[in-house]
Design an enzyme around this catalytic site. Sequence first.
Site, mmCIF file in Angstrom:
data_model
loop_
_atom_site.group_PDB
_atom_site.id
_atom_site.type_symbol
_atom_site.label_atom_id
_atom_site.label_comp_id
_atom_site.label_asym_id
_atom_site.label_seq_id
_atom_site.Cartn_x
_atom_site.Cartn_y
_atom_site.Cartn_z
ATOM 1 N N ARG B 12 12.903 -17.621 9.213
ATOM 2 C CA ARG B 12 11.870 -18.869 9.421
ATOM 3 C C ARG B 12 12.319 -19.552 10.552
ATOM 4 O O ARG B 12 11.543 -20.118 11.315
ATOM 5 C CB ARG B 12 12.036 -19.484 7.844
ATOM 6 C CG ARG B 12 10.959 -20.341 7.863
ATOM 7 C CD ARG B 12 11.075 -21.830 8.230
ATOM 8 N NE ARG B 12 12.333 -22.296 7.591
ATOM 9 C CZ ARG B 12 12.854 -23.557 8.161
ATOM 10 N NH1 ARG B 12 12.233 -24.020 9.217
ATOM 11 N NH2 ARG B 12 13.945 -24.046 7.662
ATOM 12 N N ASP B 13 13.449 -20.541 10.385
ATOM 13 C CA ASP B 13 13.909 -21.439 11.441
ATOM 14 C C ASP B 13 13.908 -20.572 12.915
ATOM 15 O O ASP B 13 13.582 -21.075 13.977
ATOM 16 C CB ASP B 13 15.318 -21.878 11.342
ATOM 17 C CG ASP B 13 15.374 -23.331 11.848
ATOM 18 O OD1 ASP B 13 14.888 -23.771 13.189
ATOM 19 O OD2 ASP B 13 15.920 -24.166 11.052
ATOM 20 N N HIS B 16 11.006 -20.213 15.674
ATOM 21 C CA HIS B 16 10.768 -21.113 16.349
ATOM 22 C C HIS B 16 11.497 -20.664 17.960
ATOM 23 O O HIS B 16 10.660 -21.000 18.895
ATOM 24 C CB HIS B 16 11.396 -22.304 16.318
ATOM 25 C CG HIS B 16 11.100 -23.276 15.221
ATOM 26 N ND1 HIS B 16 9.863 -24.075 15.376
ATOM 27 C CD2 HIS B 16 11.267 -23.821 13.951
ATOM 28 C CE1 HIS B 16 9.582 -24.759 14.277
ATOM 29 N NE2 HIS B 16 10.438 -24.456 13.429
ATOM 30 N N SER B 167 17.334 -31.932 11.608
ATOM 31 C CA SER B 167 16.416 -31.257 12.138
ATOM 32 C C SER B 167 16.379 -31.487 13.911
ATOM 33 O O SER B 167 15.947 -30.650 14.723
ATOM 34 C CB SER B 167 14.965 -31.855 12.034
ATOM 35 O OG SER B 167 14.724 -31.686 10.554
ATOM 36 N N HIS B 194 21.666 -28.561 6.443
ATOM 37 C CA HIS B 194 20.804 -27.578 7.197
ATOM 38 C C HIS B 194 21.260 -28.124 8.539
ATOM 39 O O HIS B 194 20.797 -29.249 8.897
ATOM 40 C CB HIS B 194 19.522 -27.511 6.790
ATOM 41 C CG HIS B 194 18.725 -26.819 7.912
ATOM 42 N ND1 HIS B 194 18.220 -25.607 7.618
ATOM 43 C CD2 HIS B 194 18.272 -27.303 8.966
ATOM 44 C CE1 HIS B 194 17.485 -25.003 8.531
ATOM 45 N NE2 HIS B 194 17.291 -26.149 9.441
ATOM 46 N N HIS B 196 21.703 -28.299 13.096
ATOM 47 C CA HIS B 196 21.464 -27.673 14.022
ATOM 48 C C HIS B 196 22.497 -28.022 15.236
ATOM 49 O O HIS B 196 23.381 -29.090 14.906
ATOM 50 C CB HIS B 196 20.015 -28.226 14.577
ATOM 51 C CG HIS B 196 18.989 -27.592 14.074
ATOM 52 N ND1 HIS B 196 18.487 -26.493 14.760
ATOM 53 C CD2 HIS B 196 18.250 -27.604 12.878
ATOM 54 C CE1 HIS B 196 17.590 -25.968 13.847
ATOM 55 N NE2 HIS B 196 17.452 -26.667 12.716
#
Lengths: 337, 337
Positions: B12-13, B16, B167, B194, B196
Amino acid sequence: MKRVLISDPTLRDGSHAIQHQLNTQQLTLYAELAEEAGIPIIEVGHGNGLGASSLQLGESSLSDTQMLETCRNILNKTRLGIHVIPGFATINKDLKNALDIGVDVIRVASHCTEADITKRHIEYCRNREREVHGVLMMSHMAPPSELAAEACKMQGYGAQGIIIMDSAGAYLPDTVKSRISVLVAALDIPVGFHAHNNLGMAIANSMTALEAGATILDGTMRGFGAGAGNAQLEILIAVMEKMGYETGIDLFKLLDAADTAEDSFLKVPYVNSTSIVSGLTGVFSGFAKPVDRIAKKYNVDPKDIFYELGKRKVVAGQEDIILEVAVSLSQSRQPMI
Amino acid sequence: MKRVLISDPTLRDGSHAIQHQLNTQQLTLYAELAEEAGIPIIEVGHGNGLGASSLQLGESSLSDTQMLETCRNILNKTRLGIHVIPGFATINKDLKNALDIGVDVIRVASHCTEADITKRHIEYCRNREREVHGVLMMSHMAPPSELAAEACKMQGYGAQGIIIMDSAGAYLPDTVKSRISVLVAALDIPVGFHAHNNLGMAIANSMTALEAGATILDGTMRGFGAGAGNAQLEILIAVMEKMGYETGIDLFKLLDAADTAEDSFLKVPYVNSTSIVSGLTGVFSGFAKPVDRIAKKYNVDPKDIFYELGKRKVVAGQEDIILEVAVSLSQSRQPMI
């Protein structure tokens, strides 16, 4: 504003990533970029340092003299550094020559429990009035108190700073903190940290080292270095700015420099599965290339080789054991007759 | 042994990273690998979640139905998850369809200050007896107390866990700790993080979240995800094993799976200069691809675009502002007549 000295071994530790094949154009470009961005020190040479080019460790495409003279001709504000392991680098030939060329900062390095071998090299550099730092490699293999004792020896020989290396990328923030704190308390000279990213902790460990009192950090552009790479210099500087540390490096110019260097020659390291096992088992990241090569030849899993090397607690200079391990793993899979 | 729930948004991520062009073979392979390695949840779909395929955000090569059915047919122990942003995903069409296909875990997400929009979606999933988590995106933009208030709303709607997303990859460990601690104290349900990796802190921040009381973590193989990528799952599991956390994932099988997936389709993300600026300025990582594309078209520096986007505090869904900023940067460089 806390001041931190940044030393950039892109052209030395990064040599591991391309089997020591840096060429003159790449050295020239990088030295110009470093000068422009205001990097205080760049370290140049074979991945294992001065005099290390050899069949056993891999041969550089350029000699130490060629590499150092190329950068010396360009550098002005940025100081020229070298990594020196006694045993690979002799005083009368290699070290004398490098100092004659005009190296500014010498790092004399040993395995973390063998500082004794650095005495004469450190004294020689001090006598010739250069800045000398002592380096303890594979520092996760010694407990804090032993590391401090070894560092104190180097200070006694005349070292003006002590850097501990996480050569296997095996540290987590807690273990960095305990070691750096003990060193800072035990020494009268600056303490530094050199990270590798095998467990994804290069930046976090470097920042932890600063919080624990370190004032010297190593980082390479895009993290270019042995195995999973080093602390990525552009990130390190970005995070340090955010946290209020001063380095004299211009972040914007550094980001542009990294883009340019990447286009030219930086092979971006990433954390592959073998690098992770290397960090988990505490084996020197510089073993990654030979392990991959030998694993392919003997049709064994490079991760299994790293596990076995970890059990045997091997260190740099013992590359011949990789072959022995691969052969033994390969034979153990033969069907019984 | 502390138990942690791992959710893996590689499919899903990671969308991108390849402009939402995952194909059936890649989905099939990955679902098989995840099942084999024992990954508890994989999240599948367009980078911006269910129903987000569009001209504005990028069109997926497969429909939500195709992606979910492909994985549903393979998964057995591993649960199938989706990311749902109300506004992109409607209840009657998108969400109903996904639940009919047999999605196990639904994450209903909003910008960190807009939990109100998640109420009906969360309630719908609870009524159909599925596991529902609430997600607060771009969570660095709200202070801890406001984040806790928004999370409490989601808990009130029926969410069975709350995940905060970094994010933009803008957090450092201290800011993770303060937010997670406040959430853990304020909520009666599990809290997750979550990460990054824009500032190189994805692993360190994830571990800090656990220390502060989080019990859910996201990670993707090789870090495959928006911008500089997510917390690299194989490293996360390696470090968690070293620190004594239990996830049910088999590290060796996971390392092998990552090698296989990388060979097949994982484009390894690395932290380029634009990603670093994205993290520094706190702009959504998913903007990296469109920013690069538009910067090239208007001949401006993508880093300058990110700086301007950071000043304007844009969030996902405002991709049209990229174009406006690029045009304005490009015009401001025109010579005056």
